[in-house]
Design a protein around this motif. Structure first.
Motif, PDB file in Angstrom:
ATOM      1  N   GLU A 173       0.816  -1.211   0.000  1.00 34.32           N
ATOM      2  CA  GLU A 173       0.000   0.000   0.000  1.00 34.32           C
ATOM      3  C   GLU A 173       0.854   1.267   0.000  1.00 34.32           C
ATOM      4  O   GLU A 173       1.850   1.329  -0.720  1.00 34.32           O
ATOM      5  CB  GLU A 173      -0.965  -0.105   1.209  1.00 34.32           C
ATOM      6  N   PHE A 174       0.510   2.265   0.813  1.00 37.86           N
ATOM      7  CA  PHE A 174       1.194   3.568   0.737  1.00 37.86           C
ATOM      8  C   PHE A 174       2.361   3.657   1.726  1.00 37.86           C
ATOM      9  O   PHE A 174       2.483   4.623   2.476  1.00 37.86           O
ATOM     10  CB  PHE A 174       0.199   4.700   1.009  1.00 37.86           C
ATOM     11  N   ASN A 175       3.223   2.641   1.741  1.00 36.88           N
ATOM     12  CA  ASN A 175       4.452   2.747   2.544  1.00 36.88           C
ATOM     13  C   ASN A 175       5.301   3.880   1.981  1.00 36.88           C
ATOM     14  O   ASN A 175       5.035   4.384   0.872  1.00 36.88           O
ATOM     15  CB  ASN A 175       5.196   1.412   2.504  1.00 36.88           C
ATOM     16  N   ALA A 176       6.351   4.255   2.715  1.00 42.33           N
ATOM     17  CA  ALA A 176       7.099   5.476   2.368  1.00 42.33           C
ATOM     18  C   ALA A 176       7.660   5.441   0.939  1.00 42.33           C
ATOM     19  O   ALA A 176       7.510   6.408   0.175  1.00 42.33           O
ATOM     20  CB  ALA A 176       8.220   5.689   3.389  1.00 42.33           C
ATOM     21  N   SER A 177       8.291   4.334   0.559  1.00 40.73           N
ATOM     22  CA  SER A 177       8.922   4.320  -0.775  1.00 40.73           C
ATOM     23  C   SER A 177       7.877   4.317  -1.890  1.00 40.73           C
ATOM     24  O   SER A 177       8.056   4.983  -2.921  1.00 40.73           O
ATOM     25  CB  SER A 177       9.854   3.108  -0.911  1.00 40.73           C
ATOM     26  N   THR A 178       6.784   3.602  -1.681  1.00 40.94           N
ATOM     27  CA  THR A 178       5.734   3.571  -2.707  1.00 40.94           C
ATOM     28  C   THR A 178       5.083   4.929  -2.852  1.00 40.94           C
ATOM     29  O   THR A 178       4.778   5.376  -3.963  1.00 40.94           O
ATOM     30  CB  THR A 178       4.674   2.503  -2.337  1.00 40.94           C
ATOM     31  N   PHE A 179       4.899   5.593  -1.724  1.00 41.46           N
ATOM     32  CA  PHE A 179       4.267   6.913  -1.789  1.00 41.46           C
ATOM     33  C   PHE A 179       5.165   7.876  -2.569  1.00 41.46           C
ATOM     34  O   PHE A 179       4.685   8.686  -3.371  1.00 41.46           O
ATOM     35  CB  PHE A 179       3.975   7.431  -0.373  1.00 41.46           C
TER      36      PHE A 179
END
Ligand SMILES: CC(=O)SCCNC(=O)CCNC(=O)[C@H](O)C(C)(C)COP(=O)(O)OP(=O)(O)OC[C@H]1O[C@@H](n2cnc3c(N)ncnc32)[C@H](O)[C@@H]1OP(=O)(O)O
Ligand SMILES: O=C([O-])CC(=O)C(=O)O
Length: 360
Positions: A173-179
């Motif tokens: 989901e919207f973990n830091a690297s994906t965000f």
């Protein structure tokens, strides 16, 4: 809530699912390639789609000559995550994405295929003075990685362990690297820029870098009792214990039960009778003292260690897997784009008069 997504649920009443499929079902039954197809294309592949996809991934392992020169010139003592980040960025110069993103699917496959080659070409050149080719008997990313690292055919057990680990790491989901990758996509930047930025963010020990830090911690101890007293002392000194806790989960990381079992299995496979009990001793102190639980990074560390993977390559393996998730988010963001630009609460000084430089 920072946005909408149809890729992954993390807890919140749904459990951990990728595109509606339960993570336990995927980890038990699927290969990583099926899961990366699912994440990046939205559906599980048929056998012929999977065969064609795997052929593309194998083709994508090849290193351009100019990239080999870059890798040879990067220092031997560079952090392998810096190699991954720089390799991604350099490939973006050599094979840029089209301005209208019409080749985004091909670029995603290229990155998925080439990441193990980038790391292992650099590794063998600097460690053994050898320039490896990218031919392999292995048709999966995990098998290819292990074969090229050790220069011998991996066992089926180890290949399965890689599938499971890569599946567990693929998306969250919207973990830091994906965000960060989504923010990159939201500016209409290219996919290499989005993923280069994500690699930089994953590197930090509060995020992906925790698997390496966890192994370093485990390696400080030679017995479970030593680990117990050592962790007590660290907690008294208010140290952070890497591989524990999570921003979203409050009582357990659902991926832990799976990877812990693999750590136990591989400890038996290689006949290591110390590291698993040390890890469990650390887990017990963390729960008893802090009610903190191991996240995916903690037992991933020993799982990789048992397969003879150098600790500094643990987070690069995370990259090889999470590229599927990052790419899925880039594609989704592009599909209904709006610039991501949060606001901050201002807490600085108010109403100050400008002071001439002579009078400061
Ligand atoms: C794949 C992944 O990225 S999973 C995450 C990997 N990261 C790690 O394992 C690093 C170690 N863990 C941590 O630093 C944190 O648990 C994080 C960053 C994952 C989540 O942090 P947050 O939700 O911001 O919680 P925060 O850091 O505020 O911690 C809350 C309290 O628990 C403590 N705490 C949290 N994690 C830990 C830990 N691993 N070791 C010791 N204490 C911890 C904090 O010190 C804090 O205590 P306090 O209230 O007395 O100050
Ligand atoms: O979701 C998070 O914040 C971190 C995490 O577990 C992951 O990225 O896999």
């Amino acid at each position: 809530m920072a946005g909408r997504s149809a890729i992954c649920t993390v807890g919140t009443g749904h459990g951990l699912n990728y595109r509606g499929y339960d993570i336990y079902d995927l980890a038990q039954n699927a290969t990583f390639e099926e899961v990366s197809y699912l994440l990046t294309k939205g559906i599980l592949p048929t056998q012929s789609e999977l065969d064609a996809y795997k052929k593309e991934l194998i083709k994508a392992r090849a290193l351009p000559e100019a990239l080999k020169i870059v890798l040879k010139n990067l220092p031997k003592n560079a952090h392998p995550m810096d190699i991954m980040r720089t390799g991604c960025s350099a490939l973006g110069c050599l094979e840029p994405e089209a301005d209208n993103f019409s080749d985004q699917d091909a670029k995603i496959t290229r990155l998925m295929g080439i990441f193990p080659s980038i790391l292992l070409y650099w590794h063998h050149y600097h460690i053994n003075g050898k320039e490896i080719d990218t031919n392999s008997t292995q048709d999966t990313i995990g098998g290819y990685f292990l074969e090229k690292l050790h220069n011998k055919q991996p066992s089926d057990l180890w290949i399965k362990a890689m599938h499971v680990s890569l599946i567990l790491y693929a998306e969250h989901e919207f973990n830091a690297s994906t965000f960060v990758a989504r923010i990159g996509a939201s500016t209409l930047s290219d996919i290499y820029s989005a993923i280069t930025a994500a690699i930089g963010v994953l590197r930090g020990p509060l995020h992906g870098g925790a698997n390496e830090a966890a192994m370093e911690l485990i390696s400080e101890y030679t017995s479970a009792s030593q680990a117990t007293s050592g962790i007590h002392a660290k907690l008294e000194a208010k140290a952070k214990i890497m591989g524990f806790g999570h921003r979203v989960y409050v009582s357990n990381d659902p991926r832990n039960i799976v990877i812990k079992e693999w750590s136990r299995k591989l400890a038996d496979d290689v006949g290591n009778s110390t590291i698993f009990p040390i890890s469990e001793a650390i887990e017990k102190v963390m729960w008893d003292e802090k009610k903190l639980f191991p996240n995916l990074d903690f037992y991933s560390a020993s799982t990789y260690h048992f397969m003879g993977i150098p600790t500094a390559y643990f987070t690069p393996i995370f990259v090889m897997s999470r590229t599927a998730g990052w790419a899925a988010h880039v594609v989704e963001q592009r599909g209904d784009n709006k610039l991501i630009r949060p606001s901050s609460e201002y807490i600085g000084p108010e109403n100050r008069a400008y002071v001439d430089i002579k009078n400061r």
